[in-house]
Design a protein around this motif. Structure first.
Motif, PDB file in Angstrom:
ATOM      1  N   PRO A 199       0.818  -1.224   0.000  1.00  0.00           N
ATOM      2  CA  PRO A 199       0.000   0.000   0.000  1.00  0.00           C
ATOM      3  C   PRO A 199       0.850   1.272   0.000  1.00  0.00           C
ATOM      4  CG  PRO A 199      -0.821  -1.567   1.615  1.00  0.00           C
ATOM      5  CD  PRO A 199       0.499  -2.112   1.121  1.00  0.00           C
ATOM      6  N   ARG A 200       0.489   2.163  -0.856  1.00  0.00           N
ATOM      7  CA  ARG A 200       1.113   3.483  -0.907  1.00  0.00           C
ATOM      8  C   ARG A 200       0.111   4.501  -0.367  1.00  0.00           C
ATOM      9  NH1 ARG A 200       1.072   4.284  -5.989  1.00  0.00           N
ATOM     10  NH2 ARG A 200      -0.342   6.066  -6.121  1.00  0.00           N
ATOM     11  N   VAL A 201       0.555   5.336   0.521  1.00  0.00           N
ATOM     12  CA  VAL A 201      -0.349   6.287   1.177  1.00  0.00           C
ATOM     13  C   VAL A 201      -0.204   7.658   0.513  1.00  0.00           C
ATOM     14  CG1 VAL A 201      -0.992   7.441   3.323  1.00  0.00           C
ATOM     15  CG2 VAL A 201      -0.234   5.044   3.355  1.00  0.00           C
ATOM     16  N   ASP A 202      -1.312   8.160   0.052  1.00  0.00           N
ATOM     17  CA  ASP A 202      -1.383   9.532  -0.473  1.00  0.00           C
ATOM     18  C   ASP A 202      -2.238  10.376   0.477  1.00  0.00           C
ATOM     19  OD1 ASP A 202       0.139   8.883  -2.643  1.00  0.00           O
ATOM     20  OD2 ASP A 202      -1.574   8.620  -4.017  1.00  0.00           O
ATOM     21  N   ARG A 203      -1.704  11.513   0.838  1.00  0.00           N
ATOM     22  CA  ARG A 203      -2.444  12.428   1.708  1.00  0.00           C
ATOM     23  C   ARG A 203      -3.017  13.569   0.858  1.00  0.00           C
ATOM     24  NH1 ARG A 203       1.423  10.266   5.111  1.00  0.00           N
ATOM     25  NH2 ARG A 203       0.551   9.600   7.128  1.00  0.00           N
ATOM     26  N   ASN A 204      -4.308  13.761   0.994  1.00  0.00           N
ATOM     27  CA  ASN A 204      -4.983  14.738   0.150  1.00  0.00           C
ATOM     28  C   ASN A 204      -5.826  15.708   1.005  1.00  0.00           C
ATOM     29  OD1 ASN A 204      -4.548  13.448  -2.735  1.00  0.00           O
ATOM     30  ND2 ASN A 204      -5.186  11.785  -1.399  1.00  0.00           N
ATOM     31  N   ARG A 205      -5.865  16.916   0.531  1.00  0.00           N
ATOM     32  CA  ARG A 205      -6.782  17.900   1.111  1.00  0.00           C
ATOM     33  C   ARG A 205      -7.910  18.118   0.109  1.00  0.00           C
ATOM     34  NH1 ARG A 205      -4.951  24.001   2.506  1.00  0.00           N
ATOM     35  NH2 ARG A 205      -4.748  23.986   0.234  1.00  0.00           N
ATOM     36  N   VAL A 206      -9.139  17.921   0.566  1.00  0.00           N
ATOM     37  CA  VAL A 206     -10.304  17.958  -0.329  1.00  0.00           C
ATOM     38  C   VAL A 206     -11.252  19.057   0.142  1.00  0.00           C
ATOM     39  CG1 VAL A 206     -12.237  16.655  -1.276  1.00  0.00           C
ATOM     40  CG2 VAL A 206     -10.083  15.479  -0.738  1.00  0.00           C
ATOM     41  N   LEU A 207     -11.661  19.877  -0.810  1.00  0.00           N
ATOM     42  CA  LEU A 207     -12.672  20.905  -0.522  1.00  0.00           C
ATOM     43  C   LEU A 207     -13.965  20.471  -1.221  1.00  0.00           C
ATOM     44  CD1 LEU A 207     -12.926  23.650   0.936  1.00  0.00           C
ATOM     45  CD2 LEU A 207     -12.540  24.745  -1.279  1.00  0.00           C
ATOM     46  N   MET A 208     -14.964  20.143  -0.423  1.00  0.00           N
ATOM     47  CA  MET A 208     -16.179  19.556  -0.967  1.00  0.00           C
ATOM     48  C   MET A 208     -17.375  20.471  -0.693  1.00  0.00           C
ATOM     49  SD  MET A 208     -17.644  15.702  -0.219  1.00  0.00           S
ATOM     50  CE  MET A 208     -16.034  15.002  -0.579  1.00  0.00           C
ATOM     51  N   THR A 209     -18.109  20.742  -1.778  1.00  0.00           N
ATOM     52  CA  THR A 209     -19.340  21.529  -1.643  1.00  0.00           C
ATOM     53  C   THR A 209     -20.527  20.584  -1.613  1.00  0.00           C
ATOM     54  OG1 THR A 209     -18.371  23.398  -2.838  1.00  0.00           O
ATOM     55  CG2 THR A 209     -20.769  23.346  -2.659  1.00  0.00           C
ATOM     56  N   MET A 210     -21.349  20.730  -0.563  1.00  0.00           N
ATOM     57  CA  MET A 210     -22.500  19.854  -0.380  1.00  0.00           C
ATOM     58  C   MET A 210     -23.785  20.665  -0.550  1.00  0.00           C
ATOM     59  SD  MET A 210     -20.966  16.998   0.320  1.00  0.00           S
ATOM     60  CE  MET A 210     -22.293  15.938   0.924  1.00  0.00           C
ATOM     61  N   ASP A 211     -24.701  20.124  -1.362  1.00  0.00           N
ATOM     62  CA  ASP A 211     -26.006  20.754  -1.564  1.00  0.00           C
ATOM     63  C   ASP A 211     -27.095  19.858  -0.986  1.00  0.00           C
ATOM     64  OD1 ASP A 211     -24.719  22.774  -2.852  1.00  0.00           O
ATOM     65  OD2 ASP A 211     -25.330  22.193  -4.883  1.00  0.00           O
ATOM     66  N   ARG A 212     -28.094  20.502  -0.371  1.00  0.00           N
ATOM     67  CA  ARG A 212     -29.218  19.710   0.132  1.00  0.00           C
ATOM     68  C   ARG A 212     -30.265  19.604  -0.976  1.00  0.00           C
ATOM     69  NH1 ARG A 212     -31.691  20.760   5.990  1.00  0.00           N
ATOM     70  NH2 ARG A 212     -32.094  22.845   5.162  1.00  0.00           N
ATOM     71  N   VAL A 213     -30.506  18.373  -1.397  1.00  0.00           N
ATOM     72  CA  VAL A 213     -31.456  18.099  -2.467  1.00  0.00           C
ATOM     73  C   VAL A 213     -32.476  17.085  -1.948  1.00  0.00           C
ATOM     74  CG1 VAL A 213     -31.758  17.265  -4.821  1.00  0.00           C
ATOM     75  CG2 VAL A 213     -29.662  18.502  -4.200  1.00  0.00           C
ATOM     76  N   ASP A 214     -33.737  17.521  -1.891  1.00  0.00           N
ATOM     77  CA  ASP A 214     -34.820  16.652  -1.397  1.00  0.00           C
ATOM     78  C   ASP A 214     -34.500  16.057  -0.021  1.00  0.00           C
ATOM     79  OD1 ASP A 214     -36.241  17.128  -3.727  1.00  0.00           O
ATOM     80  OD2 ASP A 214     -35.358  15.391  -4.766  1.00  0.00           O
ATOM     81  N   GLY A 215     -33.892  16.898   0.825  1.00  0.00           N
ATOM     82  CA  GLY A 215     -33.605  16.457   2.187  1.00  0.00           C
ATOM     83  C   GLY A 215     -32.325  15.672   2.357  1.00  0.00           C
ATOM     84  N   HIS A 216     -31.563  15.482   1.262  1.00  0.00           N
ATOM     85  CA  HIS A 216     -30.313  14.716   1.331  1.00  0.00           C
ATOM     86  C   HIS A 216     -29.149  15.626   0.937  1.00  0.00           C
ATOM     87  CE1 HIS A 216     -32.535  10.936   1.791  1.00  0.00           C
ATOM     88  NE2 HIS A 216     -33.317  11.333   0.784  1.00  0.00           N
ATOM     89  N   TRP A 217     -28.036  15.460   1.645  1.00  0.00           N
ATOM     90  CA  TRP A 217     -26.846  16.247   1.328  1.00  0.00           C
ATOM     91  C   TRP A 217     -26.014  15.490   0.299  1.00  0.00           C
ATOM     92  CZ3 TRP A 217     -26.117  21.167   2.668  1.00  0.00           C
ATOM     93  CH2 TRP A 217     -26.870  21.674   3.737  1.00  0.00           C
ATOM     94  N   LEU A 218     -25.824  16.133  -0.878  1.00  0.00           N
ATOM     95  CA  LEU A 218     -25.113  15.516  -2.000  1.00  0.00           C
ATOM     96  C   LEU A 218     -23.953  16.416  -2.420  1.00  0.00           C
ATOM     97  CD1 LEU A 218     -28.217  14.491  -4.156  1.00  0.00           C
ATOM     98  CD2 LEU A 218     -27.046  13.127  -2.422  1.00  0.00           C
ATOM     99  N   ALA A 219     -22.888  15.767  -2.930  1.00  0.00           N
ATOM    100  CA  ALA A 219     -21.711  16.512  -3.356  1.00  0.00           C
ATOM    101  C   ALA A 219     -21.942  17.125  -4.738  1.00  0.00           C
ATOM    102  CB  ALA A 219     -20.517  15.586  -3.389  1.00  0.00           C
ATOM    103  N   SER A 220     -21.804  18.451  -4.804  1.00  0.00           N
ATOM    104  CA  SER A 220     -21.959  19.145  -6.085  1.00  0.00           C
ATOM    105  C   SER A 220     -20.639  19.622  -6.661  1.00  0.00           C
ATOM    106  CB  SER A 220     -22.875  20.353  -5.911  1.00  0.00           C
ATOM    107  OG  SER A 220     -22.327  21.282  -4.993  1.00  0.00           O
ATOM    108  N   LYS A 221     -19.576  19.602  -5.832  1.00  0.00           N
ATOM    109  CA  LYS A 221     -18.255  20.013  -6.313  1.00  0.00           C
ATOM    110  C   LYS A 221     -17.191  19.386  -5.414  1.00  0.00           C
ATOM    111  CE  LYS A 221     -17.722  24.253  -7.597  1.00  0.00           C
ATOM    112  NZ  LYS A 221     -17.523  25.722  -7.569  1.00  0.00           N
ATOM    113  N   VAL A 222     -16.137  18.840  -6.040  1.00  0.00           N
ATOM    114  CA  VAL A 222     -15.014  18.260  -5.298  1.00  0.00           C
ATOM    115  C   VAL A 222     -13.749  18.838  -5.881  1.00  0.00           C
ATOM    116  CG1 VAL A 222     -13.788  16.161  -4.653  1.00  0.00           C
ATOM    117  CG2 VAL A 222     -16.290  16.154  -4.777  1.00  0.00           C
ATOM    118  N   GLU A 223     -12.947  19.476  -5.020  1.00  0.00           N
ATOM    119  CA  GLU A 223     -11.724  20.113  -5.468  1.00  0.00           C
ATOM    120  C   GLU A 223     -10.561  19.629  -4.605  1.00  0.00           C
ATOM    121  OE1 GLU A 223     -12.620  24.534  -6.673  1.00  0.00           O
ATOM    122  OE2 GLU A 223     -13.764  24.076  -4.841  1.00  0.00           O
TER     123      GLU A 223
END
Length: 225
Positions: A199-223
């Motif tokens: 296993p090779r370990v990669d460390r990442n920083r993720v900026l995720m935008t979550m939108d509430r759609v029909d009562g559920h939180w869904l990812a609309s953008k991942v950077e």
């Protein structure tokens, strides 16, 4: 007795009788006045009561008007009461809004943590179900983009027998509203394949935008900033 003595005695008698008659007249007048006063008072009790009621009504009317007249202290107190009510309402509204946003942010944070694990955990042995899970948690342009990329990468991942496992190390809410939140995540990614079985370990920083759609939180953008 001589004539002069008789005349003096007669004059004295006349004076005495005159004084007595005058006294009787004074007593009669006084009695009459007293009777008149008592008679008037007893004869018209209604008039007296009316005068008393009128005076009482006038006093009440005066007090009533004075009660409704604005006074400096009363005006200040009323102003303070109004200001307090307005401030309490504004504070309550702001507190409720802040609580709603905090609750939305916490819900979006929990959903983003789960989705980050799903997004970075792909096993070539059941890649179709993994891709379907990722698409279920996505929305908007990001969902369209991931769907297209996954179809292109799937043959290569299957051939290389790639396996990746994601672990969220830390996460926090950057901003949140009722229907959208931005989450910062730090994700460690372990990757293995035919070429690199260790296993090779990669460390990442993720900026995720979550939108509430029909009562559920869904990812609309991942950077990956």
């Amino acid at each position: 007795m001589n004539k002069s003595s008789v005349m003096v005695a007669e004059k004295l008698d006349d004076s005495v009788w005159s004084d007595a008659e005058d006294a009787d007249q004074v007593d009669q007048v006084s009695a009459a006045n007293a009777d008149g006063v008592s008679g008037d008072a007893s004869a018209s009790p209604t008039a007296g009561a009316q005068v008393s009621d009128a005076a009482e009504d006038a006093g009440k009317s005066g007090r009533s008007w004075r009660r409704w007249l604005p006074r400096p202290l009363t005006g200040i107190l009323m102003l303070l009461v109004v200001v307090s009510v307005v401030l309490a309402a504004v504070f309550g509204w702001k507190l409720e809004t802040r609580n709603d946003r905090q609750a939305a942010g916490m819900a979006a944070l929990a959903a983003a943590r789960d989705y980050a694990v799903a997004l970075t955990s792909i096993d070539s042995s059941h890649i179709d179900s993994d891709i379907a899970t990722v698409l279920t948690g996505a929305t908007g342009e990001f969902k369209t983009m991931y769907s297209q990329s996954a179809e292109q990468l799937k043959p290569m991942l299957v051939q290389a027998k790639s396996v990746s496992k994601g672990h969220v190390v830390a996460a926090s809410v950057q901003s949140a509203s009722d229907n959208q939140a931005v989450i910062m995540l730090f994700v460690d990614l372990e990757i293995t394949n035919v070429t690199n079985p260790t296993p090779r370990v990669d460390r990442n920083r993720v900026l995720m935008t979550m939108d509430r759609v029909d009562g559920h939180w869904l990812a609309s953008k991942v950077e990956l900033p």
